[in-house]
Each structure stands twice: as structure tokens, then as C-alpha cells.
Design a protein around this motif. Sequence first.
Motif, PDB file in Angstrom:
ATOM      1  N   VAL A  19      49.524 -27.452  42.790  1.00  0.00           N
ATOM      2  CA  VAL A  19      49.044 -26.542  41.835  1.00  0.00           C
ATOM      3  C   VAL A  19      49.001 -24.919  43.358  1.00  0.00           C
ATOM      4  N   ARG A  20      48.804 -25.279  44.017  1.00  0.00           N
ATOM      5  CA  ARG A  20      48.989 -23.867  45.071  1.00  0.00           C
ATOM      6  C   ARG A  20      49.929 -24.031  46.254  1.00  0.00           C
ATOM      7  N   SER A  21      49.906 -24.590  46.554  1.00  0.00           N
ATOM      8  CA  SER A  21      51.731 -24.582  47.217  1.00  0.00           C
ATOM      9  C   SER A  21      52.868 -24.681  46.774  1.00  0.00           C
ATOM     10  N   ARG A  22      52.632 -24.926  45.052  1.00  0.00           N
ATOM     11  CA  ARG A  22      54.102 -24.729  44.090  1.00  0.00           C
ATOM     12  C   ARG A  22      55.057 -25.369  44.554  1.00  0.00           C
ATOM     13  N   ARG A  23      54.414 -26.369  44.733  1.00  0.00           N
ATOM     14  CA  ARG A  23      55.899 -27.819  45.496  1.00  0.00           C
ATOM     15  C   ARG A  23      55.547 -28.684  44.953  1.00  0.00           C
ATOM     16  N   GLY A  24      56.762 -29.949  44.630  1.00  0.00           N
ATOM     17  CA  GLY A  24      56.722 -30.921  43.573  1.00  0.00           C
ATOM     18  C   GLY A  24      56.339 -32.123  43.946  1.00  0.00           C
ATOM     19  N   GLY A  25      56.933 -33.130  43.826  1.00  0.00           N
ATOM     20  CA  GLY A  25      56.180 -34.675  44.418  1.00  0.00           C
ATOM     21  C   GLY A  25      56.546 -35.772  42.797  1.00  0.00           C
ATOM     22  N   TRP A  26      56.564 -36.854  43.938  1.00  0.00           N
ATOM     23  CA  TRP A  26      56.543 -37.874  42.616  1.00  0.00           C
ATOM     24  C   TRP A  26      55.796 -38.526  42.016  1.00  0.00           C
ATOM     25  N   CYS A  27      55.969 -39.428  41.445  1.00  0.00           N
ATOM     26  CA  CYS A  27      54.559 -40.106  40.134  1.00  0.00           C
ATOM     27  C   CYS A  27      53.867 -40.493  41.172  1.00  0.00           C
ATOM     28  N   MET A  28      53.244 -41.294  42.221  1.00  0.00           N
ATOM     29  CA  MET A  28      52.012 -41.559  42.978  1.00  0.00           C
ATOM     30  C   MET A  28      51.495 -40.027  42.795  1.00  0.00           C
ATOM     31  N   GLU A  29      51.781 -38.842  42.909  1.00  0.00           N
ATOM     32  CA  GLU A  29      51.130 -37.747  43.198  1.00  0.00           C
ATOM     33  C   GLU A  29      51.104 -36.554  42.057  1.00  0.00           C
ATOM     34  N   ASN A  30      52.303 -36.464  41.156  1.00  0.00           N
ATOM     35  CA  ASN A  30      52.755 -35.720  40.115  1.00  0.00           C
ATOM     36  C   ASN A  30      51.414 -36.404  39.176  1.00  0.00           C
ATOM     37  N   ASN A  31      51.995 -38.234  39.192  1.00  0.00           N
ATOM     38  CA  ASN A  31      50.711 -38.774  37.739  1.00  0.00           C
ATOM     39  C   ASN A  31      49.025 -39.091  37.793  1.00  0.00           C
ATOM     40  N   VAL A  32      49.362 -39.057  39.355  1.00  0.00           N
ATOM     41  CA  VAL A  32      47.653 -38.891  39.755  1.00  0.00           C
ATOM     42  C   VAL A  32      46.987 -37.444  39.530  1.00  0.00           C
ATOM     43  N   LEU A  33      47.405 -36.560  39.461  1.00  0.00           N
ATOM     44  CA  LEU A  33      47.253 -35.335  39.259  1.00  0.00           C
ATOM     45  C   LEU A  33      47.160 -35.041  37.757  1.00  0.00           C
ATOM     46  N   PHE A  34      48.244 -35.591  37.013  1.00  0.00           N
ATOM     47  CA  PHE A  34      47.821 -35.245  35.264  1.00  0.00           C
ATOM     48  C   PHE A  34      46.941 -36.432  34.574  1.00  0.00           C
ATOM     49  N   ALA A  35      46.499 -37.482  35.671  1.00  0.00           N
ATOM     50  CA  ALA A  35      45.321 -38.374  35.192  1.00  0.00           C
ATOM     51  C   ALA A  35      44.071 -37.454  35.070  1.00  0.00           C
ATOM     52  N   TRP A  36      43.935 -36.671  36.278  1.00  0.00           N
ATOM     53  CA  TRP A  36      43.051 -35.836  36.419  1.00  0.00           C
ATOM     54  C   TRP A  36      42.950 -34.981  35.144  1.00  0.00           C
ATOM     55  N   VAL A  37      43.899 -34.360  35.342  1.00  0.00           N
ATOM     56  CA  VAL A  37      43.922 -33.222  34.120  1.00  0.00           C
ATOM     57  C   VAL A  37      43.476 -33.865  33.058  1.00  0.00           C
ATOM     58  N   LEU A  38      44.170 -34.529  32.268  1.00  0.00           N
ATOM     59  CA  LEU A  38      43.452 -35.578  30.841  1.00  0.00           C
ATOM     60  C   LEU A  38      42.193 -36.257  31.383  1.00  0.00           C
ATOM     61  N   ARG A  39      41.423 -36.287  32.455  1.00  0.00           N
ATOM     62  CA  ARG A  39      39.707 -36.520  31.614  1.00  0.00           C
ATOM     63  C   ARG A  39      38.719 -35.248  32.005  1.00  0.00           C
ATOM     64  N   GLU A  40      39.691 -33.962  32.713  1.00  0.00           N
ATOM     65  CA  GLU A  40      39.308 -33.017  32.178  1.00  0.00           C
ATOM     66  C   GLU A  40      39.276 -32.179  31.261  1.00  0.00           C
ATOM     67  N   MET A  41      40.382 -32.388  31.032  1.00  0.00           N
ATOM     68  CA  MET A  41      40.969 -31.656  29.590  1.00  0.00           C
ATOM     69  C   MET A  41      40.036 -32.811  28.145  1.00  0.00           C
ATOM     70  N   GLY A  42      39.608 -33.868  28.451  1.00  0.00           N
ATOM     71  CA  GLY A  42      38.023 -34.575  27.403  1.00  0.00           C
ATOM     72  C   GLY A  42      39.134 -35.503  26.734  1.00  0.00           C
TER      73      GLY A  42
END
Length: 290
Positions: free
Chosen positions: A60-83
Motif C-alpha cells: 500500500v504505502r510503497s505501492r509494490r506488488g506481492g505474491w499470494c502470501m502477501e496479497n491475500n493476507v492483506l485482502f483478508a485484513w481488508v475483508l475483516r475491517e469492512m465487516g
Amino acid sequence: MNLGEYFERIGFHGSYDTPDLATLKLIHKRHVMSIPFDNLGMHCGETLTMDLQVIFDKLVRSRRGGWCMENNVLFAWVLREMGYTSTTLGSRIFLNPLKGYSDAEEHIFNKVDIDGVAYVADVSFGLSQQMWEPLELVSGKDQVQLPGTFRFVEKSGVWMLEKMSRKPNIPNPQFAHTSLINKTETQQIYCFTVDPRSAEDFMGTNHQLQTDPSSLFNRKSICSLQTAMGFKALIGWTYSEVTYKPEEGVDVFNMRKVTNDEIERVLRDEFKVTLQNKLQPVNRKSCLTL
């Protein structure tokens, strides 16, 4: 960490008051169109971690990419935060040379339950096998998206994800016989159960995939990003722009070689990625296909 920074990163400006399917589809698609699937960090001297704060700072802050262990872990947090009601799952990857699935779960993704219906949300498989929107977890149903037709098949509690592809059109004759193109009509992607997993369950896999010399991610440097009509990819020194043309029944693969001197510019201009350390491209023989 906050959702506002993430939404700015993926270009999402809508309302998220209600954790519904329409909103999930939108943020899922914006994610895959904005944050690359890549393993570039491990080819420029970095260690890829599953620490959520580190992942947030990188993607997010460095605007990089990542593999599933990063992208989908981040997306799991997003899902929780959004309810959303979500569950982390793990899958075994289909390996074409072996004509079977990996022995261990090497891929992490999320299941989301909305109004009694389960959906698979996977924002980090990359290339032509990347779903653009969540898929309903139902057996035998063809689910059409621009990348192709996805389908789950369930047998004795094991779910298999497959995709029906179009015929590849390769204008550059230099790549007519490249191993990077999968020419089979039906591609097996991965298999899984709905037994819950956690990020901690993948710590060993995260390390193994970075250190095992036989690992696909050790043998190839990969960067891919979905576009409005297809996707872009840089595999080693091969740059590809793929355009989906369902009306013609083909996918057009425009491919070319790039030099070491071009790598930094291609990453910056095509993927909006700037690396802190110099990338050492790798393209050894493996089972990867676009």
C-alpha cells in the motif's frame, strides 16, 4: 494501517457501509487491476514476510506488488475491517508436468459468506488464471468472466477449480512454440477443502518457496497485472501484453524480449513498480505458463 490508504491504493472511491456482494466484486476487481502479483522482492535481495504491517507498508504505502502470501493476507485484513464474514483457506496447486496437484498447500486465499452464499475471493493467482471477481462456491456451475469460464467441481469434500480458455493467438513467430503458453482448453488451477486455515499455517511454506532451489518462485522472476482487457506480465526477460477477445474466441499474446537495461523502465511504466534494490531476473525451466 487504515482502509482509506488501501482504498486510495486500489482507486476505490465508493461507499462501503454495507458488506454486500456488489462492493466485494468491486474491490476485488480494483485490487487485481492495481496491485501486481509478483515475487520480485526475493530476486532483489529481500525476504518476503507474512507480517501484516510489513505487507501493508510494502503493497500500500510503497505501492509494490506481492505474491499470494502477501496479497491475500492483506485482502483478508481488508475483508475483516469492512465487516465481511471470511475464512482463510489453503489450496494445492495443479502442476502440469506431474498432471496432478502439489503435495502441500502452497496457495492461500479467502472464502467470503454473504447472505448464506459462499464465494471464493482470490486476488493473487496472477496471469491468465486470475479471477477478476469472486466466484460462487458451487459445484458444476460455469461462471463466465472476461479471462474465461471458471468452474468448481466438488468430489467428497474436495473442491477443484478449473478454467476453460480460448485459443491463443501469438503474432510474434519467435514465441510460436514457447513453453510459457498453455494450449490446453481446460486448465486445472488448484484444489482445496473448506477447512479453515490461518496465516500462521503458511509460515513454513512461505520460507520453503523462497529457499528451495526447485521452487517455481526461485526459478522465475514474475510480475503480472490485470488490465481492462487482459493482463501484462514480465517473466524473466519476456514481456507480454495479453488481450482477451471472447468475441473472436482467442486470446492475443503479444510477446517480446527485453534487455537488462529495459527492466527498470518496464516495471515502472507498465506495472507502476519501483524497486529499492536492483532486480536480478531469472527464467529457468519450470511449469509456469501465462
